[in-house]
Design a protein around this motif. Structure first.
Motif, short mmCIF file in Angstrom:
data_model
loop_
_atom_site.label_atom_id
_atom_site.label_comp_id
_atom_site.label_asym_id
_atom_site.label_seq_id
_atom_site.Cartn_x
_atom_site.Cartn_y
_atom_site.Cartn_z
N ALA A 21 46.63 56.31 -2.92
CA ALA A 21 47.71 55.34 -2.72
C ALA A 21 49.05 56.05 -2.53
CB ALA A 21 47.79 54.39 -3.92
N VAL A 22 49.26 57.14 -3.26
CA VAL A 22 50.51 57.89 -3.11
C VAL A 22 50.57 58.53 -1.72
CG1 VAL A 22 51.92 59.75 -4.06
CG2 VAL A 22 50.58 58.31 -5.59
N SER A 23 49.44 59.00 -1.22
CA SER A 23 49.42 59.56 0.14
C SER A 23 49.78 58.51 1.17
CB SER A 23 48.02 60.14 0.44
OG SER A 23 47.72 61.21 -0.43
N GLN A 24 49.32 57.27 0.96
CA GLN A 24 49.69 56.18 1.87
C GLN A 24 51.19 55.90 1.80
OE1 GLN A 24 48.01 54.52 4.09
NE2 GLN A 24 45.90 55.15 3.69
N TRP A 25 51.75 55.89 0.60
CA TRP A 25 53.19 55.68 0.46
C TRP A 25 53.97 56.75 1.21
CZ3 TRP A 25 53.30 55.01 -5.61
CH2 TRP A 25 52.73 53.77 -5.93
N ARG A 26 53.47 57.96 1.12
CA ARG A 26 54.18 59.07 1.75
C ARG A 26 54.22 58.93 3.26
NH1 ARG A 26 52.68 65.41 0.54
NH2 ARG A 26 54.54 66.33 1.49
N ARG A 27 53.14 58.41 3.84
CA ARG A 27 53.09 58.26 5.29
C ARG A 27 53.84 57.02 5.77
NH1 ARG A 27 47.65 60.14 4.54
NH2 ARG A 27 46.91 58.00 4.45
N ARG A 28 53.81 55.97 4.96
CA ARG A 28 54.41 54.69 5.36
C ARG A 28 55.70 54.49 4.56
NH1 ARG A 28 48.87 50.99 5.16
NH2 ARG A 28 47.73 52.17 6.78
N THR A 29 56.79 54.88 5.15
CA THR A 29 58.07 54.88 4.44
C THR A 29 58.82 53.56 4.56
OG1 THR A 29 59.17 55.83 6.38
CG2 THR A 29 58.31 57.36 4.73
N LYS A 30 58.33 52.61 5.34
CA LYS A 30 58.97 51.31 5.46
C LYS A 30 58.62 50.45 4.25
CE LYS A 30 61.12 51.23 9.51
NZ LYS A 30 62.56 50.94 9.64
N VAL A 31 59.65 49.97 3.53
CA VAL A 31 59.45 49.14 2.36
C VAL A 31 60.33 47.91 2.51
CG1 VAL A 31 59.53 48.99 -0.15
CG2 VAL A 31 59.03 51.18 0.95
N ARG A 32 59.70 46.75 2.73
CA ARG A 32 60.43 45.48 2.92
C ARG A 32 61.52 45.62 3.98
NH1 ARG A 32 59.41 45.77 -2.53
NH2 ARG A 32 61.39 46.79 -2.96
N GLY A 33 61.16 46.23 5.10
CA GLY A 33 62.08 46.35 6.23
C GLY A 33 63.05 47.50 6.14
N ARG A 34 63.06 48.25 5.02
CA ARG A 34 63.95 49.39 4.87
C ARG A 34 63.16 50.69 4.96
NH1 ARG A 34 66.07 50.32 0.11
NH2 ARG A 34 64.43 49.20 -1.02
N ASP A 35 63.80 51.72 5.48
CA ASP A 35 63.18 53.03 5.54
C ASP A 35 63.60 53.82 4.30
OD1 ASP A 35 61.61 55.05 6.82
OD2 ASP A 35 63.48 56.11 7.24
N VAL A 36 62.64 54.08 3.40
CA VAL A 36 62.91 54.81 2.17
C VAL A 36 62.03 56.06 2.18
CG1 VAL A 36 63.04 54.70 -0.35
CG2 VAL A 36 63.29 52.61 1.00
N PRO A 37 62.54 57.19 2.66
CA PRO A 37 61.72 58.40 2.78
C PRO A 37 61.17 58.86 1.43
CG PRO A 37 63.80 58.63 3.98
CD PRO A 37 63.92 57.40 3.13
N PHE A 38 59.96 59.36 1.46
CA PHE A 38 59.33 59.93 0.27
C PHE A 38 60.05 61.24 -0.09
CE2 PHE A 38 55.89 61.84 -2.24
CZ PHE A 38 55.46 60.74 -2.96
N PRO A 39 60.18 61.55 -1.37
CA PRO A 39 60.86 62.81 -1.75
C PRO A 39 60.25 64.03 -1.07
CG PRO A 39 60.50 61.43 -3.68
CD PRO A 39 59.80 60.75 -2.56
N GLN A 40 61.08 64.99 -0.75
CA GLN A 40 60.63 66.22 -0.09
C GLN A 40 60.07 67.20 -1.13
OE1 GLN A 40 60.50 66.93 3.29
NE2 GLN A 40 60.88 64.71 3.35
N PRO A 41 58.95 67.87 -0.81
CA PRO A 41 58.34 68.77 -1.78
C PRO A 41 58.90 70.18 -1.70
CG PRO A 41 56.93 68.59 0.13
CD PRO A 41 58.12 67.69 0.40
N SER A 42 58.69 70.92 -2.78
CA SER A 42 58.79 72.38 -2.78
C SER A 42 57.38 72.90 -3.00
CB SER A 42 59.74 72.86 -3.88
OG SER A 42 59.29 72.41 -5.15
N TYR A 43 57.21 74.21 -3.05
CA TYR A 43 55.87 74.76 -3.11
C TYR A 43 55.82 75.85 -4.19
CZ TYR A 43 55.28 72.34 1.30
OH TYR A 43 55.23 71.38 2.28
N ASP A 44 54.71 75.85 -4.96
CA ASP A 44 54.52 76.94 -5.92
C ASP A 44 53.87 78.13 -5.21
OD1 ASP A 44 51.85 76.36 -5.56
OD2 ASP A 44 51.51 75.57 -7.58
#
Length: 646
Positions: A21-44
């Motif tokens: 479900a989190v992967s789906q949220w990350r790909r689909r950033t539209k929430v109730r007509g607004r674009d809310v980008p998923f937080p950007q990652p860093s890498y270990d």
């Protein structure tokens, strides 16, 4: 909350959803007509994606996604600072549970003193505390973890189930199975504590747990200790002792009566039956054993050699129609994660007891209340101690069964076996209407204030709250995770939350003393605040427990600002990071006047909020009461009629 990092699985756990479900949220950033980008990652270093906890919390709040309404409260326990290890966190958690303040406020010598006070024999944490060198990030993480938890056992559960604990070796038992076994053990302890008249030996209320399974270490929160099964001091045994310490029971006296907990989940049938026999034979008088396994082995009908082997284990002697079986429970599916479609079962045994009527229950489709189950077990044990007397209480779940039927090869727990239940009284809404209408009928006080012009010749500066904490002008302390189930109308200790404008509920003084002995309570004039969103409230009375993620701000004598003024500053703050909140330097001759005005303004706002809550409660009670047919409105409560000269 400092700079802490979360994996995708951590985000899923925090939001109460699956990892896909989190992967789906990350790909689909539209929430109730607004674009809310998923937080950007860093890498270990291994290339794993990590996300900053504060950004995840802000994203969940702005999108409204997920199934966990308390994600902000749970977040401090979900994100992990870089470089912090599980072993460090477990050691520090033991120290924090025995500290009067946050670990980040203490120096290394104080940590060693705490370890010495709880572990003088160096069997748990003393050597590790002396070695020290705990990074500041680990201290802050454990402070936040402890603050976000319902006490030490819950903090341990969160640590074990989180990012740091996933690599620990586990059998895969669900929390529901652990809770059920814990309730059974609690019932044993309650029965032993209440036993009188020489039925139980002296000190029977104190037990030692014989269990070395990490998943089942949460079962004995009220027991006296952990049976070490040896005299060695391995790292694994020290780890077990730390977990036992956090559960609230730790003793190494193996001469005390034991409660043995054994799981035969996943065992081949012949080997499992032999293990059952060993457990029964090893039981000493007044000792207990709990056996968990598959329901087809412990509860269902068996045939042939398997049936004869099980019956022999349950007999007190070769020809007796009684034995050590006190009770048996058929449990739901999925409690052992390696066989999610398999029902589990539970046996409760007592050493050298000749019981002719064990108590059984099918709990596969029953909502299980741990307190009620523990009370049933205590009642069952009391009945088994006096078999010729009628039970002193009605049972919520269990029903007596003749052991002769079991020894003839029938099912130990026939499907659907349960106690008789009774319907509760219907709810009366009239009291709610009357109580709420008393509040709404009272007039609200007027609020007014007078000001004069003043020459703008004085330069009024400001300083950050972080700088005031750093200088010691203000001290900051963590709140506690407190379950609403502990609320009592007759309680005397308030639980406060700045987001709810003060008191949320009350708990009994004994509960507060026993369950929150390490929690910091407020003093009169303390400011209770929450950083996201910035909210503050002043406790004028003191003595309150503070609901996490709230913090306590305690002003020193040289703060040059009053608590209500500081609360107003926080309520008007724009930054989410508490260290960046700007506190104005009020002229000395205006400090008391501003504080008095802010205090009266706060009281006025509380009056309005109480009116609003009462009006909402009144509306609900009116609609529900009339609709249920338990209440009717009188004519005088409707629109006023023409007086016709009267």
């Amino acid at each position: 909350m400092g700079e802490t990092l979360m994996t995708m699985q951590d985000i899923a756990d925090l939001a109460g959803v699956t990892r896909p479900a989190v992967s789906q949220w990350r790909r689909r950033t539209k929430v109730r007509g607004r674009d809310v980008p998923f937080p950007q990652p860093s890498y270990d270093p291994g290339g794993r994606e990590l996300f900053e906890t504060r950004e995840v919390v802000d994203w969940l709040r702005s999108t409204g996604r997920g199934n966990n309404a308390e994600f902000a409260e749970d977040a401090p326990a979900a994100g992990i600072p870089a470089g912090v290890t599980f072993d460090q966190s477990l050691i520090l958690l033991c120290l924090r549970d025995n500290s009067e303040d946050d670990l980040s406020n203490l120096d290394e010598s104080t940590l060693v003193e705490i370890a010495m006070s709880i572990d003088p024999a160096d069997g748990v944490v003393l050597s590790e505390a002396i070695d020290g060198n705990f990074p500041a990030a680990a201290l802050e993480f454990v402070d936040d973890l402890y603050s976000a938890s319902y006490g030490a056992p819950d903090a341990l559960d969160r640590l074990e189930s989180g990012q740091l604990g996933r690599n620990q070796e586990r059998r895969g038992f669900s929390g529901e199975l652990v809770d059920i076994v814990a309730a059974v053990v609690d019932g044993m302890v309650a029965h032993a504590d209440l036993s009188t008249g020489g039925v139980e030996p002296p000190g029977a209320g104190r037990f030692v747990l014989a269990c070395e399974d990490l998943d089942l270490l949460a079962i004995a929160q009220n027991l006296a200790g952990l049976d070490s099964h040896g005299r060695t001091d391995s790292s694994q045994l020290r780890d077990l002792r730390r977990r036992a310490l956090l559960r609230g029971w730790l003793a190494l006296d193996v001469d005390q009566p034991k409660v043995t907990v054994t799981s035969v989940h996943g065992w081949e049938r012949t080997a499992a039956l032999e293990q059952l026999d060993h457990v029964v034979l090893d039981l000493e008088p007044f000792e207990y054993a709990i056996i968990a396994g598959s329901a087809d082995l412990l509860c269902d009908r068996l045939e042939g050699t398997a049936e004869r082997h099980r019956s022999e284990s349950l007999r007190g002697s070769r020809s007796a129609n009684h034995g050590p079986l006190v009770g048996a429970l058929r449990l739901p599916r999925g409690l052992w994660k390696h066989a999610p479609r398999q029902n589990s079962g539970l046996w409760i045994l007592k050493g050298q007891a000749g019981i002719a009527r064990p108590w059984v229950a099918d709990l596969t489709e029953t909502e299980i209340d741990s307190g009620e189950l523990a009370a049933d077990i205590a009642g069952v044990l009391a009945t088994s101690s006096a078999p010729n007397e009628l039970p002193a209480r009605a049972f919520r779940y269990v029903r007596a069964r003749d052991i002769r039927s079991i020894l003839r090869g029938e099912a130990v727990v026939p499907p659907g076996t349960r106690a008789v239940s009774f319907a509760s009284d219907r709810y009366d809404f009239i009291n709610d209407v009357r109580a709420a209408s008393i509040e709404t009928a009272e007039a609200t006080d007027l609020f007014d204030i007078y000001v004069n012009d003043r020459p703008a010749s004085v330069v009024v500066g400001s300083t950050s709250l972080g700088a005031m904490i750093e200088s010691g002008t203000i001290t900051r302390h963590s709140g506690s995770r407190i379950d609403g189930a502990w609320a009592e109308a007759s309680g005397t200790v308030p639980v406060v939350d700045a987001r709810k404008s003060g008191e949320v509920f009350r708990v009994d003084a004994f509960v507060a003393e026993n369950s929150f002995r390490r929690s910091i309570r407020t003093l009169p004039g303390d400011v209770v605040c929450c950083s996201n969103p910035p909210t503050a409230w002043v406790d004028g009375r003191g003595g309150s427990l503070v609901f996490t993620p709230n913090k306590i701000l305690r002003l020193g004598d040289d703060a040059r600002i009053g608590p209500h003024t500081l609360a107003a500053v926080i309520n008007d703050a724009r930054f989410k990071e508490y260290a960046n909140w700007q506190v104005p330097s009020v002229p000395v001759d205006q400090v008391e006047a501003v504080e008095d005005a802010m205090r009266r303004l706060s009281e006025y706002r509380q009056q309005l909020q109480m009116k609003e809550r009462a009006a909402m409660k009144l509306g609900h009670a009116l609609l529900s009461g009339v609709a249920s047919g338990t209440m009717e409105l009188m004519e005088s409560s409707l629109e006023p009629q023409t007086s016709h000269g009267r």
